[in-house]
Write an enzyme that holds these catalytic residues in place. Sequence first.
Site, mmCIF file in Angstrom:
data_model
loop_
_atom_site.group_PDB
_atom_site.id
_atom_site.type_symbol
_atom_site.label_atom_id
_atom_site.label_comp_id
_atom_site.label_asym_id
_atom_site.label_seq_id
_atom_site.Cartn_x
_atom_site.Cartn_y
_atom_site.Cartn_z
ATOM 1 N N GLU A 1 0.733 -1.248 -0.076
ATOM 2 C CA GLU A 1 -0.013 0.188 -0.043
ATOM 3 C C GLU A 1 0.965 1.330 -0.047
ATOM 4 O OE1 GLU A 1 -2.890 -0.109 -0.613
ATOM 5 O OE2 GLU A 1 -3.452 -2.180 -0.008
ATOM 6 N N CYS B 1 -1.962 9.275 2.625
ATOM 7 C CA CYS B 1 -1.506 8.541 1.392
ATOM 8 C C CYS B 1 -2.459 8.897 0.344
ATOM 9 C CB CYS B 1 -1.197 7.305 1.451
ATOM 10 S SG CYS B 1 -2.645 6.121 2.066
#
Length: 477
Positions: free
Chosen positions: A218, A252
């Site tokens: 991720e 993110c």
Amino acid sequence: MNTDPSPVEHLQALFEQQRAAFARAPMPTLHQRLAGLHALRSALVRHQEALIAAVHSDFSARSRHETLLAEILTTLQGIAHTARHLRGWMKPQRRSVSVLFAPASNRVYFQPLGVVGVMVPWNYPIQLALLPLVGALAAGNRVMLKLSEFTPATNQALRTLLAEAFEEDTVAVVEGALEVSSAFAQQPWDHLLFTGSTAVGKIVMAAAARNLTPVTLELGGKSPALIAPDADLAVAARRIAFGKLLNAGQTCIAPDYVLLPAGQEQAFAQAMQAAVAQLYPTLRANPDYSAIVNQRQHQRLQAWLEQARASGAQVIECNPAAETFEGTRKMPLQLLLGVPESASVLQEEIFGPLLPVIGYASLDQALAHIRSGARPLALYLFSHDRQVQQQVLERTHSGGVTINDTLMHVAQDELPFGGVGASGMGQYHGHEGFLTFSKAKGVHAKGRFNSGELVYPPYAPAGGGWLLRQLLRWFIR
């Protein structure tokens, strides 16, 4: 003479302890898995205040409500969703059997993988530790968490919480800097999940490859916010401001840059200043506005800001109360217009309150700009035109999309979360998390009569070859 094990030796001992525990109980029951989830939920509720205080300490200033919303509530929702659906997820799935192989049955069984490693970043140290843990426990695994060295207070709070809920042979925590991180990535996990930067993700994947360890990465990247010509600029600005300034941009999936019709840059800047003033009338002493996590990250962002300014970019500061920030790690949102393509803010993931604004001449040009870079973790489109929405969805790749808002796709328990290309691989959250940490094992079962024997050799006519030839002719035709 010190005989205590080193951090790496301790890590390896914990790993072997969990492997042995899994070998003794390789298929936890539904009841056992639900008990683990309920224990985690209860401990999280009991320790929430300690966690909020710990994250605040690590960041020097972290909004209490951001921690509650983005970390604790998100995790509790994930636990509740998983517990509610786990019985159905665990059931073997019936699959059809071709007439060629009847009578028989086909089923898919979901089996725990074993021992799972999770490498946790510093930006959301609670959620990004516990949500992967939820999926791995639901799938019946043992789990080890490598926590970030940049969040020591949060690590201690998490260690206390998890020790209260689990034995170390079920869930264990390790800490340490580069040496421990490197050793962690090199363990022969049954699955490894890493959340962090693309550059470090490449290193982790290379280390995992030595053991053929399957990985979920991720990562992040340049997540665009695309404002279409039909969008309301003020509405888009307010929603982008929320997504960009949550956790001071250290997210993110934060909007990394804005694409909007050429000529609207100044109007958008004014709308953003108005939106920031509504959301955060002050910044320095405002408990709702978070700080940059450490001095290293603060210095990086300041250097990129000065580089953009020196290269000719117009810098518009969104600082409603005209405050100064000396002695703090808080930074106001800086809008950057006219940034040259070579600037770091257009080449690297920003991860902070800097926001480049880029004008486009046509939607085709905007989509080409998005496609010219690495595929991002998220894409945000502001448009109510269904044709535009479909065009953007079909002509761009990203890990996920939110239309007419920011961030919200990540909070949907029924949606998978994961990157694509440089923004990652694999996915988790909800059912996809259960599947990621399970082995879907296909099982084909015959009864007493086996139709397959009709095509066993010998294949000469006398041995039944005539029947095989007839069957082949029929099915191929």
